[in-house]
Design an enzyme around this catalytic site. Structure first.
Site, PDB file in Angstrom:
ATOM      1  N   SER A  96      15.739  15.205  10.068  1.00  0.00           N
ATOM      2  CA  SER A  96      16.876  14.401   9.567  1.00  0.00           C
ATOM      3  C   SER A  96      18.189  14.826  10.213  1.00  0.00           C
ATOM      4  O   SER A  96      19.042  15.403   9.559  1.00  0.00           O
ATOM      5  CB  SER A  96      16.957  14.481   8.040  1.00  0.00           C
ATOM      6  OG  SER A  96      16.901  15.809   7.558  1.00  0.00           O
TER       7      SER A  96
ATOM      8  N   ASN B 293      13.108   5.721   8.616  1.00  0.00           N
ATOM      9  CA  ASN B 293      12.183   6.807   8.280  1.00  0.00           C
ATOM     10  C   ASN B 293      12.793   7.710   7.197  1.00  0.00           C
ATOM     11  O   ASN B 293      12.162   8.006   6.183  1.00  0.00           O
ATOM     12  CB  ASN B 293      11.894   7.612   9.555  1.00  0.00           C
ATOM     13  CG  ASN B 293      10.949   8.778   9.345  1.00  0.00           C
ATOM     14  OD1 ASN B 293       9.893   8.618   8.744  1.00  0.00           O
ATOM     15  ND2 ASN B 293      11.334   9.955   9.815  1.00  0.00           N
TER      16      ASN B 293
END
Lengths: 288, 288
Positions: A192, A168
């Site tokens: 993240s 991703n």
């Protein structure tokens, strides 16, 4: 009196590789915001050929250097490079005659990636929006890559298991890189959580073009905000592997900006956006 | 005499929900190419506040309608509720106050996807470059998503087996959609041999924003060109599943443009680019 010369619809086509002649230089353009509706000749702005004002061409001496730069870019091995990459072989790289520098000139800004990282509820999207708006008011083109939004499209095939989370982030990094190459100030707003994934994205960009912004908001505060009700679900065990609860968040060690800054704990999103914009100004991203 | 007013560095932050008043309209901007180096007051262009020419703001009557449009955009379900422990208990924030319409206004163009499909060697990349260059000379921002180039980055994890080819096209379609949403004229240059894959990409975009251009060049001619030497390798059996040799190419049934047009078999890339640009002009993509 400013005399403007209309651009004739001219297509210069030096890039095809089918022709061997020298390339025709692209016109160098500069943008200026003018009063609208379009000024008429009576206002003293002289537009020849009845051209629409937006099609007025610049003529200038320094176009020569641009032409030379361009000739250098499209010649030689930059034009096409044979490569084996990833799982595919026989892939040629196609270099377009209109490059990043041209797009940046058009936009009067430099393409870059502003990577906003932080826990869920830390204010990433809020900052992204404030930034987008403040930059728009300065005439700058931005685009937000929102982690959640991307999962509705490009990354809809990915789950939240470890390797999919990495993929991703990798894809968002690659797309952000394309946007920066397009001359856009790309704002990626994604949790993240892992350093190695963020660092891999940083490594995709030229030095200095990846601006990591850490939303340094304690878990306790994020959880008390819980804007999407996700912490509640995670605490109830209904979401597994939730960052901050049963999955780690690795804060950046050497990011470009930490927000909120110490001593300004209650900075508004606008104030935080100003901090980022000051950084961009200082580094020269807000001009070509 | 054209009098230009400098934009003060202003961050309008009307969208935070902290304020209850009407939103401050974002300045409407118009771009015009001016002679460079920057005109001085002696040329009759009056720039107040010693502003850089690129930061000159437009003031105009129709800004009112823009403000109204924007108020409509940021109201209602676009607003998102967020909790914080700051000075307010609930902060309303809209997803992104700067939308596609604002970006298009800034760029004076409409975002769209020009999807160039055709056999290897049919001239897709050449047309893409010619288009890019011709649009740049008109001050328009484009970005090329080249099938080969994307395999160096975003799609480096994909091979040429059937499901990976489909995924390759899907991702390019999703990224092209993001670029169009950014206001950019995105030129995708990919063989994309199967109708169902191209149609799936078309379905991602609003009606009319996906412009399929078929490079209708017979296999025989593409093979005689063989710019990358790939047909030779395919005929020698060194590349398997090569489109046109041992894998099918399904020509579009209802695409927007077929090039080269009948009767103009030897149209130059520039002429073909002109055809595409005429289409874009006709459909209103080259203005906001």
């Amino acid at each position: 009196m400013v005399s403007l010369k209309a651009v004739r619809p001219a297509i210069s086509c030096s890039s095809s590789g089918l022709e061997s002649g020298p390339s025709v230089p692209l016109p160098k353009v500069g943008f200026v915001k003018l009063p609208l509706p379009a000024p008429s000749p009576s206002l003293g702005l002289n537009v020849s050929n009845n051209a629409r004002l937006s099609l007025v061409q610049a003529t200038e001496e320094s176009a020569v250097s641009v032409a030379n730069d361009r000739a250098a870019v499209i010649s030689g091995q930059n034009l096409r490079q044979m490569a084996t990459n990833g799982k595919a072989t026989n892939i040629l790289w196609h270099k377009s005659s209109v490059g990043k520098l041209h797009r940046q000139e058009l936009l009067q800004q430099k393409g870059c990636v502003i990577w906003i990282t932080g826990l869920s509820g830390s204010g990433k999207s809020t900052l992204a929006c404030a930034l987008c708006q403040a930059l728009y008011s300065r005439g700058k083109l931005t685009y937000i890559l929102d982690g959640d939004n991307v999962r509705h499209g490009l990354n809809r095939d990915l789950s939240f298991k470890a390797e999919d989370r990495a993929e991703n982030i990798r894809r968002i990094g690659e797309v952000a890189k394309l946007f920066a190459d397009a001359g856009i100030i790309c704002i990626a707003s994604v949790i993240s959580p892992y350093r190695r994934d963020r660092d891999a994205c940083r490594a995709l960009l030229p030095e200095g073009d990846f601006i990591e912004v850490f939303m340094d908001v304690p878990l306790q505060i994020c959880e008390s905000r819980d804007p999407k009700g996700l912490y509640k679900l995670a605490r109830a065990g209904k979401i597994k592997g939730f960052t901050g609860i049963d999955d780690p968040y690795e804060p950046p060690l050497n990011c470009e900006l930490v927000l909120p800054q110490k001593g300004i704990n209650y900075a508004s999103p606008c104030e935080m956006a100003e901090t980022v914009i000051s950084f961009l100004e200082e580094k020269g991203f807000l001009q070509a």
